[in-house]
Design an enzyme around this catalytic site. Structure first.
Site, PDB file in Angstrom:
ATOM      1  N   HIS B  70       0.827  -1.208   0.000  1.00 18.28           N
ATOM      2  CA  HIS B  70       0.000   0.000   0.000  1.00 18.28           C
ATOM      3  C   HIS B  70       0.864   1.263   0.000  1.00 18.28           C
ATOM      4  CE1 HIS B  70      -2.310   3.101   2.318  1.00 18.28           C
ATOM      5  NE2 HIS B  70      -3.184   2.826   1.371  1.00 18.28           N
ATOM      6  N   GLU B  73       2.125   1.876  -3.406  1.00 20.49           N
ATOM      7  CA  GLU B  73       1.059   2.424  -4.258  1.00 20.49           C
ATOM      8  C   GLU B  73       1.035   3.953  -4.129  1.00 20.49           C
ATOM      9  OE1 GLU B  73      -3.076   1.671  -2.933  1.00 20.49           O
ATOM     10  OE2 GLU B  73      -3.183   3.769  -3.542  1.00 20.49           O
ATOM     11  N   HIS B  74       1.110   4.443  -2.901  1.00 20.48           N
ATOM     12  CA  HIS B  74       1.113   5.897  -2.706  1.00 20.48           C
ATOM     13  C   HIS B  74       2.348   6.540  -3.339  1.00 20.48           C
ATOM     14  CE1 HIS B  74      -1.986   6.991   0.538  1.00 20.48           C
ATOM     15  NE2 HIS B  74      -2.291   5.778   0.118  1.00 20.48           N
ATOM     16  N   GLU B 145      -4.770   7.832   7.185  1.00 14.87           N
ATOM     17  CA  GLU B 145      -5.662   6.876   6.540  1.00 14.87           C
ATOM     18  C   GLU B 145      -5.969   5.710   7.490  1.00 14.87           C
ATOM     19  OE1 GLU B 145      -4.226   5.624   2.696  1.00 14.87           O
ATOM     20  OE2 GLU B 145      -5.883   4.224   2.414  1.00 14.87           O
TER      21      GLU B 145
END
Lengths: 420, 427
Positions: B70, B73-74, B145
């Site tokens: 993740h 991905e950012h 998040e």
């Protein structure tokens, strides 16, 4: 986009042809618009689900579900929403197009008949009322929907801000009604209310996807043989706020929510520049709120602006650490001031317009987007196609955007403050 | 001979082109020429569960902190000369990315400048760039998040169930990782994982919409970077067949209790094929859809509502579960009713008419799914990472018999493997 065609089927009843054979599905939505009032919101909210839960031919919920499953997973659905100061009651059918039926069924024909039966000849019990069981179930489910909205804190914060922002206007009323008014409903009052809706509402029928527009219109027209007294609907736009409000509420949460509501200062006819301005402000990943407040300053996980043209409002929603609420609020306002002062590049403006054009051009690829597009324009003086909007937006200049920003005034700041 | 093949399907009237690129990348282009939108996904078979792996048959097992897929991905959206979002914005394409348990997908949707958009996609996903500074900054955003998900009762109730179901499998860890695990992430970890999992042999490119496949393939020929192929083997600790505990609860600020109820299923034989997947979906439709006896009973007893009740066959490498979720004033009773109905169907058998109806219903759902470019690309990507093919999957419905569904029923949903997770209101 195929030829657009609007047919008038009665007093304030129109059907819009959005047939497009490229889809593998069809959809018909029957949309009834009524004034939003505290007194009637709850009873109107329950009606669409009442009429579509069971029908005369399928008076049992499970039997109706089985019929729809056997019709290749078709649906008869109901929804409630708000369009400005009005409440929108919708009943819709959708299914795969006839050419995919394995046994030659006329799916669109069956669904039109099913929808007409639900709307114009609903199932009533021997006392002549909507059945007790359906009423009990739908009332419960609507109450549970209202409760579920509380579970989603982003949604809940937006709702609270909306109530405070529109205080004193019909748009402040929840389109589901309140828990108390729903609980107090009597099933005996429903039939009369439903007759009122059929008689008084403004009706917009959308026929979408792969089906035959003329056949659908003909079948629905045949059922529109009752007396109509359609109401004149109103929708007020407050252009300016003189005295901003601020409300802070606390809850046990890890992350706080900050919602800010602004008066955009324009009516829908003059809203093109405001649309561009709000996208530049916070409507895309290249917007000022996203790039500066979220990315550069790391103040929020989400931070975006949305313009609601029907009521002339701009909402900025964000999720922030409790310690950063003040900083985030100042940063959001500073971005708006930057636009007012013309502190944005030609490139940023171009990015905002391109993002809008991309989304307008994609509307015709989805039945739900098309439906949303035309529902969103129920109060527009001239209904524009998405393609026409592409041209309008392309013409908006830098000065137009600055002037649009200068019309914006802050009205409400709502904070849902997280406490451990 | 063409370098690619055309795969056609009679039932739907649709087709796509498949190109196994010399670099190892699987490319699929599914034309929808009457549509204006093109939707493309460049994906790696690398998700949150890949925290322990073996490269190229080495003895050494590499372990990394949770949350790197993740995090990557950012970070991939950034490069030395700017940010991919800005490049997309300049041509009016809309871009996004997401990380799931088993894959990371980068996507765009556009009605204009489609080849420029494809060029950006192929470029930035193949060009990693991380520094201490950019990694540290991202920790703040991802921390936010994770905290947002801490407040999400639907997310909590799901992960609490997975924790009660799995002893060791990383499926039970939040996709974004934890505040502690992301604090350990360094540029070196990011490069290591990138170089392992973003090898084109471990990736796919799926495009659906209005695009010329020949031209798109030729762009791929130019832009795909040939690299030494890497084989990655996912390594999981042994997972017992038993659950950890049958019940778990938490209190959060919700109005009504939320529940997730699931059966831990045998995942030892790997993911199921197209026909077994379709069979399982028919079974669940018979068991729990709005036309089912179970739903009627739950709804009549005011135990569930249409808006929230859901069911799913949730499976992947090393994990498999049949699960149900929703809101209920009495989650325990819902779980009991589900168990009772499963036992009844196992004893009395599945009614033939229910089987026929549910089969037709799912056929319609599959046809409807082919309306949208984004649906198509997402479906093809997730199917293909599990070695499944979309048309074979759709066609398999026609061949499934009543007996197949009965057999499947008896393989699944054993009472000693059931877990109930509940989130109660905190006041």
């Amino acid at each position: 986009m195929p030829d657009m065609q609007v047919r008038v089927l009665g007093d304030k009843i129109t059907a819009r042809n959005l047939v497009d054979r490229k889809f593998k599905t069809m959809r018909i939505s029957f949309n009834m618009l009524m004034p939003l009032t505290e007194e009637y919101a709850a009873v109107y909210a329950i009606l669409p689900t009442m009429v579509s839960r069971v029908t005369k031919q399928y008076p049992d919920y499970t039997a109706l579900s089985r019929y729809l499953s056997a019709l290749y997973g078709a649906s008869l659905s109901a929804s409630i929403s708000k369009v400005g100061d009005n409440q929108l009651l919708s009943v819709a059918v959708s299914g795969i197009s006839n050419k995919y039926a394995l046994e030659g069924e006329n799916i669109a024909g069956e669904l039109t008949a099913l929808m007409c039966s639900a709307l114009f000849d609903p199932y009533l019990d021997e006392d002549g009322f909507f059945p007790e069981e359906s009423f009990r179930q739908e009332k419960r489910q609507l109450l549970e929907t209202i409760e579920a909205n509380f579970n989603d804190k982003k949604l809940y914060a937006k709702q609270r801000c909306t109530e405070i922002f529109f205080e004193g206007e019909p748009a402040a009323v929840s389109h589901y009604g309140t828990k108390d008014s729903l609980s107090a409903l009597k099933r005996e009052e429903l039939l009369e209310a439903w007759r009122n809706v059929l008689r008084e509402s403004r009706i917009e029928i959308l026929v979408l996807g792969d089906c035959d527009f003329a056949a659908v219109c003909k079948n629905i027209s045949a059922k529109l043989n009752f007396r109509r007294e359609a109401l004149d609907l109103h929708n007020k736009i407050v252009l300016k706020c003189d005295k901003p409000k601020e409300v802070v509420e606390t809850m046990k949460l890890a992350q706080s929510k900050l919602v800010m509501a602004f008066r955009a200062g324009v009516t829908p006819e003059d809203s093109a520049a405001t649309k561009v301005m709000s996208v530049l402000f916070g409507g895309s990943p290249s917007s000022k709120l996203f790039l500066n407040v979220r990315e550069k300053m790391s103040l929020c996980y989400y931070c975006s602006a949305r313009y609601s043209e029907v009521k002339g409002a701009i909402f900025v929603e964000s999720g922030v650490e409790t310690a950063n609420i003040e900083k985030a609020r100042d940063a959001i306002l500073a971005q708006l001031e930057d636009i007012k002062a013309g502190n944005f590049s030609e490139e940023e403006l171009q990015f905002a317009k391109l993002a809008m054009i991309n989304s307008y051009k994609s509307v015709s690829d989805s039945l739900y987007s098309l439906e949303g597009w035309y529902i969103g324009q129920l109060f527009a003086i001239d209904t524009l196609t998405p393609e026409a909007m592409v041209d309008v937006v392309s013409e908006i200049s830098r000065i137009d955007v600055i002037n649009a920003a200068r019309k914006v005034t802050l009205d409400t700041v709502y904070v849902l403050k997280g406490e451990a | 001979m063409e370098k690619y093949v055309k795969i056609e399907n009679k039932r739907t009237g649709d087709h796509y082109y498949q190109y196994k690129h010399p670099t190892g990348l699987d490319i699929i282009i599914y034309p929808k020429t009457n549509f204006r939108t093109t939707y493309a996904m460049f994906s790696t078979k690398y998700g949150s569960i890949d925290i322990c792996f073996r490269k190229n048959g080495e003895d050494r097992v590499t372990k990394v902190p949770a949350g790197i897929a993740h995090f990557l991905e950012h970070k991939l959206f950034e490069s030395e000369d700017g940010d991919a979002f800005a490049r997309y914005a300049a041509i009016g394409a809309s871009a996004n990315a997401y990380t799931s348990f088993e894959s990371t997908c980068y996507l765009f949707s556009t009605t204009q400048n489609v080849y420029e958009a494809l060029g950006i996609l192929l470029d930035f996903v193949q060009s990693p760039y991380f520094t201490d500074e950019t990694v540290n900054k991202e920790m703040g955003i991802i921390g936010q998040e994770i905290r947002m998900y801490d407040d999400d009762p639907g997310w909590r109730v799901m992960f609490n169930m997975l924790e009660a179901m799995y002893h060791n499998h990383p499926i039970k860890v939040d996709i974004a990782g934890t505040t502690d695990s992301i604090a350990q992430i360094t540029p070196q970890y990011l490069y290591d994982c990138y170089n392992t999992f973003y090898n084109l042999n471990n990736m796919s490119l799926v495009i659906a919409g209005n695009i010329d496949h020949e031209y798109a393939f030729s762009m791929c020929d130019k832009m795909l970077k040939d690299k030494e192929p890497i084989t990655v083997e996912r390594v999981f600790e042994d997972e017992p067949a038993e659950i950890v505990k049958p019940y778990v609860e938490e209190k959060l600020s919700v109005a009504m209790p939320l529940f997730q109820f699931g059966y831990k299923e045998d995942a030892s034989a790997g993911v199921v094929d197209e026909k077994t997947l379709a069979t399982t979906e028919i079974l669940l439709e018979i068991l729990a859809s709005e036309s089912s006896e179970l739903f009627k009973r739950l709804s009549d007893a005011e135990l569930v509502n249409e808006a929230s009740f859901s069911y799913e066959f949730f499976e992947g490498e090393g994990y498999s579960s049949i699960m149900f979720g929703g809101e209920s004033k009495d989650p325990q009773k819902v779980a009991d009713e589900i168990k009772k109905e499963v036992a009844r169907l196992k004893k009395e058998g599945i009614p033939a008419d229910s089987f026929e109806i549910c089969k037709k219903s799912l056929y319609g759902v599959n046809i409807s799914g082919l309306n949208s470019a984004s649906n198509i690309a997402n479906a093809i990507t997730s199917l293909s990472f599990k070695n499944r093919e979309i048309f074979r999957y759709i066609d398999s419905y026609a061949d499934i018999t009543h007996q197949d569904v009965e057999n499947r029923l008896h393989e699944l949903m054993h009472e000693d493997k059931a877990v109930l997770s509940v989130v109660f209101p905190d006041n």
